[in-house]
Design a protein around this motif. Structure first.
Motif, PDB file in Angstrom:
ATOM      1  N   HIS A 188      40.975  36.043  71.047  1.00  0.00           N
ATOM      2  CA  HIS A 188      41.370  36.074  69.639  1.00  0.00           C
ATOM      3  C   HIS A 188      42.884  36.212  69.497  1.00  0.00           C
ATOM      4  CE1 HIS A 188      37.089  36.501  69.030  1.00  0.00           C
ATOM      5  NE2 HIS A 188      37.095  37.622  69.722  1.00  0.00           N
ATOM      6  N   ALA A 189      43.630  35.554  70.356  1.00  0.00           N
ATOM      7  CA  ALA A 189      45.094  35.669  70.368  1.00  0.00           C
ATOM      8  C   ALA A 189      45.694  35.307  69.015  1.00  0.00           C
ATOM      9  CB  ALA A 189      45.682  34.781  71.457  1.00  0.00           C
ATOM     10  N   GLY A 190      46.607  36.150  68.536  1.00  0.00           N
ATOM     11  CA  GLY A 190      47.335  35.890  67.312  1.00  0.00           C
ATOM     12  C   GLY A 190      46.558  36.064  66.028  1.00  0.00           C
ATOM     13  N   GLN A 191      45.292  36.424  66.110  1.00  0.00           N
ATOM     14  CA  GLN A 191      44.475  36.503  64.903  1.00  0.00           C
ATOM     15  C   GLN A 191      44.608  37.853  64.203  1.00  0.00           C
ATOM     16  OE1 GLN A 191      40.360  35.367  65.105  1.00  0.00           O
ATOM     17  NE2 GLN A 191      40.731  33.760  66.606  1.00  0.00           N
ATOM     18  N   PRO A 192      44.671  37.859  62.872  1.00  0.00           N
ATOM     19  CA  PRO A 192      44.523  39.109  62.137  1.00  0.00           C
ATOM     20  C   PRO A 192      43.096  39.640  62.339  1.00  0.00           C
ATOM     21  CG  PRO A 192      45.543  37.432  60.766  1.00  0.00           C
ATOM     22  CD  PRO A 192      45.008  36.731  61.986  1.00  0.00           C
ATOM     23  N   ALA A 193      42.969  40.952  62.380  1.00  0.00           N
ATOM     24  CA  ALA A 193      41.668  41.539  62.677  1.00  0.00           C
ATOM     25  C   ALA A 193      41.629  42.979  62.187  1.00  0.00           C
ATOM     26  CB  ALA A 193      41.394  41.494  64.186  1.00  0.00           C
ATOM     27  N   PHE A 194      40.432  43.545  62.199  1.00  0.00           N
ATOM     28  CA  PHE A 194      40.291  44.974  62.014  1.00  0.00           C
ATOM     29  C   PHE A 194      40.597  45.654  63.350  1.00  0.00           C
ATOM     30  CE2 PHE A 194      36.892  43.066  59.315  1.00  0.00           C
ATOM     31  CZ  PHE A 194      37.443  43.364  58.076  1.00  0.00           C
ATOM     32  N   PRO A 195      41.142  46.857  63.342  1.00  0.00           N
ATOM     33  CA  PRO A 195      41.274  47.576  64.607  1.00  0.00           C
ATOM     34  C   PRO A 195      39.889  47.750  65.232  1.00  0.00           C
ATOM     35  CG  PRO A 195      42.466  48.707  62.848  1.00  0.00           C
ATOM     36  CD  PRO A 195      41.627  47.644  62.194  1.00  0.00           C
ATOM     37  N   GLY A 196      39.828  47.682  66.547  1.00  0.00           N
ATOM     38  CA  GLY A 196      38.533  47.879  67.197  1.00  0.00           C
ATOM     39  C   GLY A 196      38.495  47.284  68.580  1.00  0.00           C
TER      40      GLY A 196
ATOM     41  N   VAL B 234      34.396  47.820  65.079  1.00  0.00           N
ATOM     42  CA  VAL B 234      35.661  47.663  64.373  1.00  0.00           C
ATOM     43  C   VAL B 234      35.698  48.661  63.225  1.00  0.00           C
ATOM     44  CG1 VAL B 234      35.991  45.232  64.962  1.00  0.00           C
ATOM     45  CG2 VAL B 234      34.734  45.833  62.883  1.00  0.00           C
ATOM     46  N   LEU B 235      36.912  49.033  62.817  1.00  0.00           N
ATOM     47  CA  LEU B 235      37.088  49.994  61.739  1.00  0.00           C
ATOM     48  C   LEU B 235      37.594  49.292  60.478  1.00  0.00           C
ATOM     49  CD1 LEU B 235      37.076  52.975  60.838  1.00  0.00           C
ATOM     50  CD2 LEU B 235      39.468  53.105  61.591  1.00  0.00           C
ATOM     51  N   LEU B 236      36.783  49.335  59.420  1.00  0.00           N
ATOM     52  CA  LEU B 236      37.205  48.859  58.107  1.00  0.00           C
ATOM     53  C   LEU B 236      37.739  50.084  57.375  1.00  0.00           C
ATOM     54  CD1 LEU B 236      35.141  46.658  59.062  1.00  0.00           C
ATOM     55  CD2 LEU B 236      34.622  46.305  56.647  1.00  0.00           C
ATOM     56  N   LEU B 237      39.038  50.302  57.491  1.00  0.00           N
ATOM     57  CA  LEU B 237      39.648  51.515  56.965  1.00  0.00           C
ATOM     58  C   LEU B 237      40.306  51.246  55.617  1.00  0.00           C
ATOM     59  CD1 LEU B 237      40.294  54.479  57.368  1.00  0.00           C
ATOM     60  CD2 LEU B 237      42.336  53.806  58.647  1.00  0.00           C
ATOM     61  N   PHE B 238      39.731  51.831  54.578  1.00  0.00           N
ATOM     62  CA  PHE B 238      40.223  51.648  53.219  1.00  0.00           C
ATOM     63  C   PHE B 238      40.991  52.884  52.768  1.00  0.00           C
ATOM     64  CE2 PHE B 238      36.557  48.846  53.540  1.00  0.00           C
ATOM     65  CZ  PHE B 238      37.032  47.675  52.968  1.00  0.00           C
ATOM     66  N   GLY B 239      42.093  52.646  52.053  1.00  0.00           N
ATOM     67  CA  GLY B 239      42.893  53.753  51.556  1.00  0.00           C
ATOM     68  C   GLY B 239      43.437  53.459  50.176  1.00  0.00           C
ATOM     69  N   GLU B 240      44.201  54.400  49.656  1.00  0.00           N
ATOM     70  CA  GLU B 240      44.917  54.221  48.386  1.00  0.00           C
ATOM     71  C   GLU B 240      46.405  54.209  48.718  1.00  0.00           C
ATOM     72  OE1 GLU B 240      44.007  53.660  45.350  1.00  0.00           O
ATOM     73  OE2 GLU B 240      41.918  54.303  45.108  1.00  0.00           O
ATOM     74  N   GLY B 241      46.992  53.019  48.719  1.00  0.00           N
ATOM     75  CA  GLY B 241      48.403  52.883  49.071  1.00  0.00           C
ATOM     76  C   GLY B 241      49.301  52.782  47.857  1.00  0.00           C
ATOM     77  N   PRO B 242      50.573  52.526  48.072  1.00  0.00           N
ATOM     78  CA  PRO B 242      51.544  52.403  46.970  1.00  0.00           C
ATOM     79  C   PRO B 242      51.175  51.309  45.974  1.00  0.00           C
ATOM     80  CG  PRO B 242      52.660  52.522  49.087  1.00  0.00           C
ATOM     81  CD  PRO B 242      51.212  52.373  49.381  1.00  0.00           C
ATOM     82  N   LEU B 243      50.463  50.285  46.440  1.00  0.00           N
ATOM     83  CA  LEU B 243      50.090  49.163  45.587  1.00  0.00           C
ATOM     84  C   LEU B 243      48.606  49.179  45.234  1.00  0.00           C
ATOM     85  CD1 LEU B 243      52.204  46.346  47.290  1.00  0.00           C
ATOM     86  CD2 LEU B 243      52.774  47.704  45.271  1.00  0.00           C
ATOM     87  N   GLY B 244      47.995  50.363  45.329  1.00  0.00           N
ATOM     88  CA  GLY B 244      46.579  50.487  45.000  1.00  0.00           C
ATOM     89  C   GLY B 244      45.692  50.457  46.239  1.00  0.00           C
ATOM     90  N   PRO B 245      44.389  50.261  46.058  1.00  0.00           N
ATOM     91  CA  PRO B 245      43.456  50.229  47.180  1.00  0.00           C
ATOM     92  C   PRO B 245      43.870  49.197  48.214  1.00  0.00           C
ATOM     93  CG  PRO B 245      42.246  50.323  45.120  1.00  0.00           C
ATOM     94  CD  PRO B 245      43.688  50.098  44.762  1.00  0.00           C
ATOM     95  N   ASP B 246      43.743  49.581  49.499  1.00  0.00           N
ATOM     96  CA  ASP B 246      44.125  48.647  50.552  1.00  0.00           C
ATOM     97  C   ASP B 246      43.219  48.808  51.762  1.00  0.00           C
ATOM     98  OD1 ASP B 246      45.071  50.959  51.868  1.00  0.00           O
ATOM     99  OD2 ASP B 246      47.151  50.589  51.308  1.00  0.00           O
TER     100      ASP B 246
ATOM    101  N   LEU C 194      37.161  54.560  65.992  1.00  0.00           N
ATOM    102  CA  LEU C 194      38.268  55.484  65.738  1.00  0.00           C
ATOM    103  C   LEU C 194      39.234  55.530  66.921  1.00  0.00           C
ATOM    104  CD1 LEU C 194      36.323  58.418  64.041  1.00  0.00           C
ATOM    105  CD2 LEU C 194      37.888  56.799  62.931  1.00  0.00           C
ATOM    106  N   ARG C 195      38.675  55.542  68.132  1.00  0.00           N
ATOM    107  CA  ARG C 195      39.530  55.575  69.333  1.00  0.00           C
ATOM    108  C   ARG C 195      40.374  54.321  69.427  1.00  0.00           C
ATOM    109  NH1 ARG C 195      38.984  52.886  73.619  1.00  0.00           N
ATOM    110  NH2 ARG C 195      36.751  52.462  73.328  1.00  0.00           N
ATOM    111  N   GLU C 196      39.751  53.167  69.240  1.00  0.00           N
ATOM    112  CA  GLU C 196      40.488  51.907  69.331  1.00  0.00           C
ATOM    113  C   GLU C 196      41.553  51.819  68.241  1.00  0.00           C
ATOM    114  OE1 GLU C 196      40.561  49.280  71.265  1.00  0.00           O
ATOM    115  OE2 GLU C 196      38.922  49.668  72.673  1.00  0.00           O
TER     116      GLU C 196
END
Length: 215
Positions: free
Chosen positions: A61-69, A36-48, A84-86
């Motif tokens: 895992h139907a309907g669940q929030p998740a990391f891409p992967g 899975v990818l834990l992708l952190f960035g700097e968005g309009p509202l700060g770190p995300d 990265l591919r996923e």
């Protein structure tokens, strides 16, 4: 912005040494290789951090929030390329804008028998994202870390088995299970969390439980 911010450098340096809790330790043999990818960035509202809401039509895992992967394919060459591919397939992000900082220790998801390697990345050149694979993903969100660590949005969720684990209520999503445990761990070890009421324990909603029981 291209330089890795100090807060994320610290988070990544701690994530490498994450102690795997007993409930997530891989067995000696068996299980599907995944990432899975834990992708952190700097968005309009700060770190995300980038999260997806899995499709309610899915088998796992139907309907669940998740990391891409997802699963590591033979052509991936390893968990970093797989993550990265996923992420590209699920959210449409441009992987050339991602700097991989580290991989975390392998974790085991017993429900799906996946041996998951979390890959921590810095989104140095953010690209537009959306539910690029509608059969797998309902929505995509850049969730501000400030919202994740807000004590109002923190709770423990209790499964009918009796196990209670961390959860987050953000952006209309109930983040729980594997994803919430990883988020809780990296935010805490990275020094980004805030004190919250650990005695706030709620039962896992029946509709969420029913969706998670598929597969």
């Amino acid at each position: 912005m291209t330089e890795v911010p100090r807060w994320l450098e610290n988070l990544a340096s701690q994530a490498i040494h994450t102690v795997v809790p007993a409930g997530l330790r891989p067995p000696a043999q068996g299980g599907r290789q995944a990432a899975v990818l834990l992708l952190f960035g700097e968005g309009p509202l700060g770190p995300d951090v980038l999260l997806i809401q899995r499709s309610t039509r899915g088998r796992r895992h139907a309907g669940q929030p998740a990391f891409p992967g997802g699963g590591v394919d033979p052509g991936d060459g390893g968990p970093v390329q797989a993550a990265l591919r996923e992420a590209q397939e699920e959210t449409g992000l441009d992987p050339t804008g991602v700097t991989v900082l580290c991989t975390m220790p392998e974790l085991y998801v017993w429900h799906s028998h996946n041996r998951v390697v979390p890959v921590v990345g810095w989104w140095r050149m953010p690209s537009a994202v959306h539910a690029a694979s509608p059969d797998e993903v309902d929505s995509v969100e850049r969730v501000p870390i400030a919202e994740l660590v807000d004590p109002v949005n923190r709770l423990n969720l209790r499964h009918p088995s009796g196990f209670a684990g961390p959860a987050f209520q953000v952006r209309g999503m109930l983040v729980w299970g594997f994803t919430a445990m990883v988020l809780d761990s990296v935010l805490r070890s990275g020094g980004l969390d805030r004190p919250w009421n650990l005695e706030r324990i709620e039962d896992l909603p029946p509709d969420v439980l029913n969706l998670s029981g598929r597969g």
